[in-house]
Design an enzyme around this catalytic site. Structure first.
Site, PDB file in Angstrom:
ATOM      1  N   ILE A 109       0.842  -1.209   0.000  1.00  0.00           N
ATOM      2  CA  ILE A 109       0.000   0.000   0.000  1.00  0.00           C
ATOM      3  C   ILE A 109       0.872   1.252   0.000  1.00  0.00           C
ATOM      4  CG2 ILE A 109      -1.816   1.258   1.224  1.00  0.00           C
ATOM      5  CD1 ILE A 109      -2.613  -1.485   2.495  1.00  0.00           C
ATOM      6  N   TYR A 165      -1.332 -10.108  15.127  1.00  0.00           N
ATOM      7  CA  TYR A 165      -1.240  -8.953  14.214  1.00  0.00           C
ATOM      8  C   TYR A 165      -2.238  -7.871  14.604  1.00  0.00           C
ATOM      9  CZ  TYR A 165      -2.424  -6.096  10.131  1.00  0.00           C
ATOM     10  OH  TYR A 165      -2.709  -5.040   9.296  1.00  0.00           O
ATOM     11  N   ASP A 197      11.898   3.061   5.000  1.00  0.00           N
ATOM     12  CA  ASP A 197      11.519   1.648   4.963  1.00  0.00           C
ATOM     13  C   ASP A 197      12.722   0.785   5.359  1.00  0.00           C
ATOM     14  OD1 ASP A 197       8.977   0.116   3.235  1.00  0.00           O
ATOM     15  OD2 ASP A 197      10.710  -1.073   3.870  1.00  0.00           O
ATOM     16  N   LYS A 233      -1.705  -4.003  15.982  1.00  0.00           N
ATOM     17  CA  LYS A 233      -2.232  -2.815  15.305  1.00  0.00           C
ATOM     18  C   LYS A 233      -3.163  -2.051  16.253  1.00  0.00           C
ATOM     19  CE  LYS A 233      -1.752  -1.527  11.605  1.00  0.00           C
ATOM     20  NZ  LYS A 233      -0.726  -0.622  11.001  1.00  0.00           N
ATOM     21  N   ILE A 269      12.042   1.308  12.051  1.00  0.00           N
ATOM     22  CA  ILE A 269      11.348   2.195  13.003  1.00  0.00           C
ATOM     23  C   ILE A 269      11.474   1.717  14.447  1.00  0.00           C
ATOM     24  CG2 ILE A 269       9.710   3.247  11.377  1.00  0.00           C
ATOM     25  CD1 ILE A 269       7.591   1.211  12.435  1.00  0.00           C
ATOM     26  N   THR A 307       7.808  -4.020  15.754  1.00  0.00           N
ATOM     27  CA  THR A 307       7.603  -3.052  14.662  1.00  0.00           C
ATOM     28  C   THR A 307       6.316  -2.262  14.864  1.00  0.00           C
ATOM     29  OG1 THR A 307       8.920  -4.172  12.983  1.00  0.00           O
ATOM     30  CG2 THR A 307       7.049  -2.888  12.191  1.00  0.00           C
ATOM     31  N   THR A 362      -6.066  -0.877  10.372  1.00  0.00           N
ATOM     32  CA  THR A 362      -6.825  -1.952   9.729  1.00  0.00           C
ATOM     33  C   THR A 362      -8.181  -2.162  10.403  1.00  0.00           C
ATOM     34  OG1 THR A 362      -6.825  -4.350   9.406  1.00  0.00           O
ATOM     35  CG2 THR A 362      -5.509  -3.547  11.223  1.00  0.00           C
ATOM     36  N   ASP A 363      -9.099  -2.749   9.655  1.00  0.00           N
ATOM     37  CA  ASP A 363     -10.405  -3.087  10.256  1.00  0.00           C
ATOM     38  C   ASP A 363     -10.289  -4.274  11.222  1.00  0.00           C
ATOM     39  OD1 ASP A 363      -9.986  -5.142   8.408  1.00  0.00           O
ATOM     40  OD2 ASP A 363     -11.911  -4.903   7.390  1.00  0.00           O
ATOM     41  N   GLU A 364      -9.145  -4.993  11.172  1.00  0.00           N
ATOM     42  CA  GLU A 364      -9.009  -6.191  12.023  1.00  0.00           C
ATOM     43  C   GLU A 364      -8.992  -5.843  13.511  1.00  0.00           C
ATOM     44  OE1 GLU A 364      -6.284  -9.217  10.887  1.00  0.00           O
ATOM     45  OE2 GLU A 364      -6.619  -8.909   8.761  1.00  0.00           O
TER      46      GLU A 364
HETATM   47  P1  NAD Z   1       3.396  -4.738   3.480  1.00  0.00           P
HETATM   48  O1  NAD Z   1       3.761  -5.864   4.380  1.00  0.00           O
HETATM   49  O2  NAD Z   1       3.222  -4.976   2.027  1.00  0.00           O
HETATM   50  O3  NAD Z   1       4.497  -3.581   3.615  1.00  0.00           O
HETATM   51  C1  NAD Z   1       5.004  -3.177   4.846  1.00  0.00           C
HETATM   52  C2  NAD Z   1       6.216  -2.299   4.584  1.00  0.00           C
HETATM   53  O4  NAD Z   1       6.727  -1.874   5.867  1.00  0.00           O
HETATM   54  C3  NAD Z   1       7.358  -3.016   3.860  1.00  0.00           C
HETATM   55  O5  NAD Z   1       7.896  -2.186   2.869  1.00  0.00           O
HETATM   56  C4  NAD Z   1       8.382  -3.281   4.964  1.00  0.00           C
HETATM   57  O6  NAD Z   1       9.715  -3.300   4.490  1.00  0.00           O
HETATM   58  C5  NAD Z   1       8.135  -2.090   5.881  1.00  0.00           C
HETATM   59  N1  NAD Z   1       8.541  -2.377   7.265  1.00  0.00           N
HETATM   60  C6  NAD Z   1       8.228  -3.484   8.002  1.00  0.00           C
HETATM   61  N2  NAD Z   1       8.820  -3.418   9.206  1.00  0.00           N
HETATM   62  C7  NAD Z   1       9.493  -2.224   9.240  1.00  0.00           C
HETATM   63  C8  NAD Z   1      10.297  -1.600  10.219  1.00  0.00           C
HETATM   64  N3  NAD Z   1      10.534  -2.169  11.409  1.00  0.00           N
HETATM   65  N4  NAD Z   1      10.830  -0.381   9.932  1.00  0.00           N
HETATM   66  C9  NAD Z   1      10.608   0.194   8.720  1.00  0.00           C
HETATM   67  N5  NAD Z   1       9.886  -0.381   7.753  1.00  0.00           N
HETATM   68  C10 NAD Z   1       9.329  -1.580   8.014  1.00  0.00           C
HETATM   69  O7  NAD Z   1       2.106  -4.109   4.138  1.00  0.00           O
HETATM   70  P2  NAD Z   1       0.820  -3.447   3.463  1.00  0.00           P
HETATM   71  O8  NAD Z   1      -0.151  -4.512   3.159  1.00  0.00           O
HETATM   72  O9  NAD Z   1       1.243  -2.518   2.423  1.00  0.00           O
HETATM   73  O10 NAD Z   1       0.242  -2.628   4.707  1.00  0.00           O
HETATM   74  C11 NAD Z   1       0.674  -1.298   4.966  1.00  0.00           C
HETATM   75  C12 NAD Z   1      -0.068  -0.764   6.171  1.00  0.00           C
HETATM   76  O11 NAD Z   1      -1.470  -0.773   5.922  1.00  0.00           O
HETATM   77  C13 NAD Z   1       0.140  -1.597   7.433  1.00  0.00           C
HETATM   78  O12 NAD Z   1       0.218  -0.699   8.522  1.00  0.00           O
HETATM   79  C14 NAD Z   1      -1.105  -2.452   7.513  1.00  0.00           C
HETATM   80  O13 NAD Z   1      -1.398  -2.787   8.851  1.00  0.00           O
HETATM   81  C15 NAD Z   1      -2.142  -1.514   6.927  1.00  0.00           C
HETATM   82  N6  NAD Z   1      -3.292  -2.167   6.285  1.00  0.00           N
HETATM   83  C16 NAD Z   1      -3.096  -3.153   5.342  1.00  0.00           C
HETATM   84  C17 NAD Z   1      -4.208  -3.697   4.706  1.00  0.00           C
HETATM   85  C18 NAD Z   1      -4.052  -4.764   3.653  1.00  0.00           C
HETATM   86  O14 NAD Z   1      -5.048  -5.333   3.214  1.00  0.00           O
HETATM   87  N7  NAD Z   1      -2.852  -5.066   3.189  1.00  0.00           N
HETATM   88  C19 NAD Z   1      -5.493  -3.257   5.030  1.00  0.00           C
HETATM   89  C20 NAD Z   1      -5.642  -2.263   6.003  1.00  0.00           C
HETATM   90  C21 NAD Z   1      -4.535  -1.712   6.610  1.00  0.00           C
HETATM   91  O1  DAU Z   2      -8.678  -6.568   6.802  1.00  0.00           O
HETATM   92  C1  DAU Z   2      -7.471  -5.924   6.578  1.00  0.00           C
HETATM   93  C2  DAU Z   2      -6.343  -6.906   6.664  1.00  0.00           C
HETATM   94  O2  DAU Z   2      -6.432  -7.738   5.514  1.00  0.00           O
HETATM   95  C3  DAU Z   2      -4.972  -6.263   6.758  1.00  0.00           C
HETATM   96  O3  DAU Z   2      -4.892  -5.529   7.959  1.00  0.00           O
HETATM   97  C4  DAU Z   2      -3.861  -7.317   6.714  1.00  0.00           C
HETATM   98  O4  DAU Z   2      -2.598  -6.680   6.704  1.00  0.00           O
HETATM   99  C5  DAU Z   2      -4.041  -8.136   5.460  1.00  0.00           C
HETATM  100  O5  DAU Z   2      -3.079  -9.167   5.436  1.00  0.00           O
HETATM  101  C6  DAU Z   2      -5.443  -8.730   5.378  1.00  0.00           C
HETATM  102  O6  DAU Z   2      -5.625  -9.760   6.374  1.00  0.00           O
HETATM  103  P1  DAU Z   2      -6.351 -11.158   6.042  1.00  0.00           P
HETATM  104  O7  DAU Z   2      -5.910 -12.158   7.021  1.00  0.00           O
HETATM  105  O8  DAU Z   2      -7.809 -10.956   5.850  1.00  0.00           O
HETATM  106  O9  DAU Z   2      -5.706 -11.423   4.566  1.00  0.00           O
HETATM  107  P2  DAU Z   2      -5.135 -12.743   3.858  1.00  0.00           P
HETATM  108  O10 DAU Z   2      -4.877 -12.386   2.446  1.00  0.00           O
HETATM  109  O11 DAU Z   2      -4.023 -13.347   4.635  1.00  0.00           O
HETATM  110  O12 DAU Z   2      -6.362 -13.733   3.919  1.00  0.00           O
HETATM  111  C7  DAU Z   2      -7.605 -13.409   3.327  1.00  0.00           C
HETATM  112  C8  DAU Z   2      -8.567 -14.563   3.584  1.00  0.00           C
HETATM  113  O13 DAU Z   2      -8.124 -15.696   2.845  1.00  0.00           O
HETATM  114  C9  DAU Z   2      -8.601 -14.993   5.034  1.00  0.00           C
HETATM  115  O14 DAU Z   2      -9.921 -15.386   5.375  1.00  0.00           O
HETATM  116  C10 DAU Z   2      -7.675 -16.184   5.083  1.00  0.00           C
HETATM  117  C11 DAU Z   2      -7.848 -16.799   3.702  1.00  0.00           C
HETATM  118  N1  DAU Z   2      -6.652 -17.494   3.181  1.00  0.00           N
HETATM  119  C12 DAU Z   2      -5.473 -16.825   3.162  1.00  0.00           C
HETATM  120  C13 DAU Z   2      -4.311 -17.443   2.706  1.00  0.00           C
HETATM  121  C14 DAU Z   2      -3.002 -16.695   2.717  1.00  0.00           C
HETATM  122  C15 DAU Z   2      -6.729 -18.818   2.696  1.00  0.00           C
HETATM  123  O15 DAU Z   2      -7.822 -19.420   2.688  1.00  0.00           O
HETATM  124  N2  DAU Z   2      -5.588 -19.419   2.245  1.00  0.00           N
HETATM  125  C16 DAU Z   2      -4.382 -18.790   2.236  1.00  0.00           C
HETATM  126  O16 DAU Z   2      -3.370 -19.412   1.819  1.00  0.00           O
END
Ligand code: NAD
Ligand code: DAU
Length: 365
Positions: free
Chosen positions: A27, A170, A48, A174, A75, A115, A145-147
């Site tokens: 993101i 996780y 990063d 958060k 961080i 982290t 996150t919504d989690e």
């Molecule tokens: P990601 O895992 O793809 O990226 C995380 C980034 O943070 C990476 O570039 C990593 O190198 C960096 N990072 C990790 N630890 C670090 C540290 N100690 N110091 C500096 N940099 C560090 O994550 P993402 O999916 O892009 O999520 C970004 C943010 O959005 C997170 O805070 C996550 O909780 C939040 N978020 C993600 C989702 C989702 O669906 N992916 C949804 C809602 C919120």
């Molecule tokens: O809701 C926001 C969150 O969404 C973010 O905060 C997290 O960073 C992000 O990872 C994501 O969390 P989820 O656990 O929902 O995402 P994930 O892609 O890991 O899994 C999505 C759904 O799919 C979940 O119900 C678990 C399921 N799953 C996932 C994996 C990796 C499977 O069934 N098989 C798999 O191998």
């Protein structure tokens, strides 16, 4: 009118240095790209650590822009964070850096605490120590996150005031970081906003998360490991729409506010996976139904949250934000990106990824 007007009204004040953390991740890279291209008058610093999830290739298209700099740092290293604030005197922070994968948090919770909580507190302290909170020129924007709200049954939605009830290491980390941000606002007057977003998908997502993992496996004719019965529900949002929401909140939100961001787009995992398989069949020239044969039901994730669903009506009403893409269109664009970025995919699925995959799924990636 609306948000664009608000943005330009306060532009004078915000023509400043913005630290974006986690900008080499999924993101974060979309947020960095949007800010660097849309606001050439801003100076964007991308901090990063470049963990397994961070990849400078994600932002190579903007790396030579005049208003962009990259800072490699962790961080959770308090001294380093203080030093960078002293040198660069950031005025605004958009904080995305985090450990983000639920399955990894189940294996190694301490890394998430370090982290996501310690790292966030280090940034908050650096802001507290270097900002004059009275002058209204600063903002700590925490991306969450919504989690944090826990798990829903098949009824109801998360709203901004839903009580926190995190269920995984996780989401607990958060939630902890969100609490610290609000506590710094309340105790020290630190100007902040928080947004809590649903599941993102799109280009550049590391293939440990459901959609890119399954795209990669379908492409390579490998089994698709569906946890449990595949009946868990997630609310999916295209990543660029999340970045647009962050831009609008950054420029338009009152301090101290929280916004929920979501796709108005709930899918049961198995239904989503079948759509993904069918789209992949079309794009790979396979016969319809072929990829669905790869589905395998595997042991469920421990403590697996059943359903997430965001009510994003507040951000829609107050800031005029709504998703721009229909899900099938977003999914199609996402698949196209992975299929045409084979080198990126091969690079991130080599090395440590192979160990992770074997260890987690008990199979070769
Ligand atoms: P990601 O895992 O793809 O990226 C995380 C980034 O943070 C990476 O570039 C990593 O190198 C960096 N990072 C990790 N630890 C670090 C540290 N100690 N110091 C500096 N940099 C560090 O994550 P993402 O999916 O892009 O999520 C970004 C943010 O959005 C997170 O805070 C996550 O909780 C939040 N978020 C993600 C989702 C989702 O669906 N992916 C949804 C809602 C919120
Ligand atoms: O809701 C926001 C969150 O969404 C973010 O905060 C997290 O960073 C992000 O990872 C994501 O969390 P989820 O656990 O929902 O995402 P994930 O892609 O890991 O899994 C999505 C759904 O799919 C979940 O119900 C678990 C399921 N799953 C996932 C994996 C990796 C499977 O069934 N098989 C798999 O191998």
């Amino acid at each position: 009118m609306g948000i664009e007007t608000k943005g330009s009204e306060i532009k004078e004040d915000r023509m400043k240095k913005i630290l974006i953390t986690g900008g080499a991740g999924f993101i974060g890279s979309h947020v960095v790209r949007l800010f660097v291209n849309k606001y050439p008058e801003y100076q964007i610093f991308n901090l990063d650590k470049l963990t397994y999830a961070g990849n400078l290739r994600n932002i190579e298209d903007i790396e030579s822009n005049q208003n962009y700099s990259f800072l490699k740092a962790d961080i959770s290293d308090r001294g380093k964070v203080e030093e960078l604030f002293e040198i660069h005197k950031f005025d605004f922070v958009i904080h995305l850096a985090a450990e983000s994968h639920v399955d990894r948090s189940i294996k190694n919770p301490l890394e998430f605490l370090n982290t996501n909580i310690v790292g966030t507190v280090n940034l908050l302290d650096a802001c507290r120590n270097s900002w004059n909170h009275e002058n209204g020129k600063h903002l700590f924007y925490h991306v969450s996150t919504d989690e944090v709200f826990g798990s829903l049954s098949d009824q109801g939605f998360f709203i901004e005031s839903t009580p926190y009830d995190p269920q995984s290491p996780y989401s607990a980390s958060k939630a902890g970081s969100d609490h610290f941000v609000r506590a710094y606002g309340n105790t020290y007057g630190l100007p902040f906003v928080i947004s809590n977003c649903s599941n993102n998908y799109g280009p550049n997502q590391f293939p440990e998360k459901l959609i890119p993992l399954f795209i990669n496996n379908i492409k390579n004719n490998r089994p698709l490991p569906v946890y449990g019965k595949g009946d868990n529900v997630r609310d999916w949002l295209y990543v660029v729409d999340h970045a647009r929401a962050i831009d609008m909140i950054f420029h338009g939100s009152a301090h101290g506010k929280t916004y929920n961001i979501g796709g108005f787009n709930e899918w049961k995992n198995l239904d989503l996976i079948k759509v993904l398989c069918d789209l992949m069949d079309e794009k790979l020239g396979r016969s319809k139904g072929e990829s669905q044969n790869l589905i395998e039901f595997v042991t469920d994730r421990s403590g697996h949250d059943f359903r997430y669903a965001i009510d994003a009506s507040m951000i829609k009403k107050e800031l005029g934000w709504e998703p721009s893409l229909q899900f099938e269109e977003g999914l199609s664009k996402t698949i196209d990106w992975y299929l045409s970025n084979d080198e990126w995919l091969k690079e991130v699925t080599s090395g440590e990824y192979l160990n992770y995959y074997k260890n987690h799924y008990g199979a070769e990636a």
